[in-house]
Each structure stands twice: as C-alpha cells, then as structure tokens.
Design an enzyme around this catalytic site. Structure first.
Site, PDB file in Angstrom:
ATOM      1  N   ASP A 108       0.774  -1.236  -0.112  1.00 44.85           N
ATOM      2  CA  ASP A 108      -0.090   0.048   0.017  1.00 44.85           C
ATOM      3  C   ASP A 108       0.852   1.163   0.032  1.00 44.85           C
ATOM      4  O   ASP A 108       1.350   1.390   1.198  1.00 44.85           O
ATOM      5  CB  ASP A 108      -0.945  -0.031   1.184  1.00 44.85           C
ATOM      6  CG  ASP A 108      -1.648   1.103   1.208  1.00 44.85           C
ATOM      7  OD1 ASP A 108      -2.096   1.952   0.186  1.00 44.85           O
ATOM      8  OD2 ASP A 108      -2.439   1.638   2.328  1.00 44.85           O
ATOM      9  N   ASP A 316      -1.768   5.492  -5.782  1.00 43.45           N
ATOM     10  CA  ASP A 316      -2.116   4.363  -4.577  1.00 43.45           C
ATOM     11  C   ASP A 316      -2.243   3.125  -4.957  1.00 43.45           C
ATOM     12  O   ASP A 316      -3.177   2.704  -5.926  1.00 43.45           O
ATOM     13  CB  ASP A 316      -3.437   4.888  -3.889  1.00 43.45           C
ATOM     14  CG  ASP A 316      -3.672   3.940  -2.486  1.00 43.45           C
ATOM     15  OD1 ASP A 316      -2.837   3.261  -2.390  1.00 43.45           O
ATOM     16  OD2 ASP A 316      -4.779   4.256  -2.232  1.00 43.45           O
TER      17      ASP A 316
END
Length: 436
Positions: A108, A316
């Site tokens: 992440d 992201d």
C-alpha cells in the site's frame, strides 16, 4: 485497553530487557552485501504463488469493492488509502522475528505503517494463518512512548507501562490498534537470497477490524512518511526510492509482479516519462498532477473551467480502481461511448452505473493516455477495462465527489513506476510486468 493487554505489555517489557544489548548489536550490523538494492515478488491472492491459493476453487471476480465510492478518512492526518481485500490486491512476503514467521502483507503506497496481527488479539478479524507471537521472538522490542519514533506516528498514545501504543485508521474505517515495536525483518529476494534487515519499526496489532478477510495478515505501508518501509530501509541504500511493476488484474495468475529497492529500483532507458512529486517531504500520499486524459486523439481536460490544482491525484497501489472528479469522469464516459462500436450494458442491476460492455475478450480500443505534468502514460484496454463477470468488461474508473482522487492499481499495471523520494519525482516506463 483491557487488563490482559496491559499485563501482556508488562511481560514483554520485562522479558526483553535482558536482550537489549544483543538486540542493539544485531540492529547495528551493516548490510554491506546488499547495499546495491534488491527486488521482491508481488503476489496476487488468487495466484498459485500465494499461500492462500485454492486449486479446487473456481476463479471468480467481484465487482462491488472495486467501484464503491470511497469514504472520507475520519482521521484527517492519517492514511488516505482505501483497504480493499479482494483479487485487486498485491501481497508482499516478509518474515518477522527470531525464529522467523512469514507475513504476507497488502502492499500500500497510500499509507505508512507496516503492521501485522499479533497475539493476544482482542476484537481482531479472523486470520487463517498463525499470527505473530511477539513473546516467542528473541529480537522483538516494544518502543517507549517518549521516543522520537513514537512521536512521529499520528494517533499514538502512552500505556501505563510507558510503551508506545497506536490507533491507525484508514479511509474506509478499517483500523489497527496495538504496540509500536522494533523487529528483525527478512525479505526473500527474486534471486533467491534472503535479505536480513534489523531494526524495522512495525505495528504489532492487537485489535484490528474493518474490510479485511481471513487471508490478510497485515499491511506493508510504502508511503512517503518516516515510518514507511521505503523510508526506513532507504538509509541502508543511501537513498529513499523504490519501484513497482504490477501484473494486470486478469493476467495469468501464475505470474507475479516485482517491487525493488535501492539501485535495483532504477527506472531508465527508452520510453521513460517523469513527473514531479508534489507531496511535501515526509508526507504520506504520493501526489502528482493529472492535467487530463486522452481517449484516442480526443483530449479531455481534468477541469473543464476552473484552474488546475497541483497535486490533484494520488498514486495508490492499495486501491484498484481510479477515482476521478464526477464531472471529469462523466465527460470521459461520454467520449468513450462515442468512440466505441459496442452498446453499453443497461439491463444488469449488478453493474450499477458503471460503463460496461458485453464481450468475450477485452476491448481492442480506444487507447487512453493519462497526461501528467511533463509525462504522458499510455493506457491499454487491459489497464482500463476489467471483467467483473464472464463475458463482461467494465471501465476501471469511477467518479466521486469527496475531493480525494486516486490513480489506482488497475491503471498502474504493466507500467514500471519509480518513486524517488529524494529527487521528488515519479517515473513511468511501459513494461510487460508478467516477464519481470
């Protein structure tokens, strides 16, 4: 905080005091043999390379989590990512502690904290694999609450034992709570060599809840903050930089992507395009400026009227879909409809309002080009249309009105993306990530 957890932390402090000198020595041992960098596999949960793979399970795709309109974070200074446990995730293996325990964490770039579920775990989500047991590790050390590391984490507090406890919330209301700690971490590099790293700060999560499933063992935060994995190991290689190469969502499940650190993360050669990283040094999200998107030869600007804001979108890896301003998204959809020879699906309630087409194979076009400041990134249909069900392909972007815009991992696939936190740049290079 329950009494049992307080007693547990007191036991940790006592049992590890005698190991402090040995631990300090281990943590200061240089990694000279690996100072040029290393690469690690990125594994999808539906891959045979994943420990959670079931060979007798019929592969299915779930549309819902990819296209839910994201919620605003209730922690203003916390991570911006939306945790989505599904086939759109990429897992990274690391080994915690002595003796070692394997942890497969969700990769992440939208958050910083590296954490894993730890025993005892009160109010935790069910985990299929064994949890990390800090009392069983000879190299585990909890961090005191008066330390610089503790103060650098938003949402920290001090336990009665003077240990650094934390509550770390994500934008979808998932949360991990536990003790900030130090531990020896080992990576399995793509060349088969184990890379042992000491003194990594991670969250030992004793209370974790949210949109996790039983295969999720934690999260590997790769954001720009001081406690992210890339920031911590950057000191070992003289620079804070990494690169990733994500395989497409519906590529052969036997293939794996890669994530590289140090010199191994270099993105260079023909076809490289570079855009400025707008985020401030130490800021978690990787913000860049998206000026518009071309559909074929037709340019659709990000803003139809008002002035373009710098750093208007975040890259992201923890969010599959790309989220755009609703008005911008609507204009893209209208242009896609005009350029497609297929008729959109309008009679399937499972698909909601997404732009979808019936096709046994992915669409041949049109091609999209994302125009970042100083960098044009071409997006093929394999990056912009995904199959939520057999015989259906849907546009892998969505509109939102919450002001948080994301360039998701569907669009990032088959692009070698380099994040250089020192030079403040993001570089893109078209790459067949299935052959890396």
């Amino acid at each position: 905080m329950t009494l049992s957890l307080l007693n547990f932390m007191a036991n940790i402090l006592c049992s590890h005091l005698c190991l402090f000198v040995l631990y300090t020595f281990l943590c200061q041992t240089p990694m000279g043999a690996y100072n040029s960098g290393f690469s690690v596999q990125l594994i999808r949960q539906n891959s045979p390379n994943s420990p959670f793979y079931k060979s007798d399970e019929v592969p299915t795709h779930k549309l819902g989590p990819f296209y839910q309109v994201p919620k605003k974070s209730y922690a203003p200074n916390g991570p911006f990512t939306r945790v989505t446990s599904n086939n759109g995730d990429y897992l990274m293996k690391l080994t915690l502690g002595t003796p070692p325990v394997d942890v497969y964490g969700l990769v992440d770039t939208g958050s910083d904290l590296v954490w894993a579920q730890c025993t005892p775990c009160h109010g935790c989500y069910k985990q299929k694999s064994p949890m990390f047991e800090p009392l069983s590790s000879k190299t585990y050390t909890p961090i005191p609450c008066d330390s610089e590391e503790c103060n650098s984490l938003f949402g920290h507090s001090c336990s009665p034992q003077k240990l650094c406890t934390y509550s770390y919330a994500y934008a979808d209301s998932s949360v991990t709570k536990g003790v900030l700690s130090r531990e020896t971490v080992t990576f399995s590099s793509t060349d088969g060599e184990p890379i042992v790293v000491g003194d990594i700060i991670f969250g030992c999560g004793h209370s974790n809840s949210g949109t996790f499933n039983e295969n999720d063992m934690g999260i590997i935060g790769l954001g720009g903050g001081p406690l992210s994995l890339v920031s911590q190991i950057g000191n070992l290689y003289g620079s804070k930089r990494f690169s990733q190469c994500l395989v497409p969502f519906h590529a052969d499940p036997h293939t794996s992507g890669t994530i590289s650190f140090g010199d191994a993360s270099d993105v260079s050669g023909e076809g490289v395009a570079t855009t400025p990283l707008v985020s401030e040094d130490g800021q978690t999200p990787y913000l860049v400026t998206l000026e518009g998107i071309s559909i074929g030869d037709t340019y659709v600007p990000f803003n139809s009227s008002e002035m373009l804001s710098k750093g208007n979108i975040m890259i992201d890896s923890g969010t599959p879909a790309t989220y755009l301003p609703q008005e911008f998204y609507d204009r893209l959809v209208e242009e896609l409809k005009m350029q497609s020879s297929l008729l959109p699906i309008d009679d399937d309630p499972d698909l909601g309002t997404q732009l979808c087409y019936r096709s046994e194979t992915n669409l041949e076009g049109p091609l999209l080009t994302a125009h970042f400041e100083g960098a044009d990134v071409q997006l093929m249909p394999i990056q912009t249309f995904i199959p939520p069900k057999d015989g259906v392909f849907c546009f892998a972007m969505a509109g939102t009105t919450d002001g948080q815009y994301i360039f998701g991992n569907f669009a990032q696939s088959n692009v070698l993306i380099g994040f250089d936190l020192d030079r403040r740049t993001v570089s893109f290079k078209p790459t067949d990530c299935t052959n890396q």
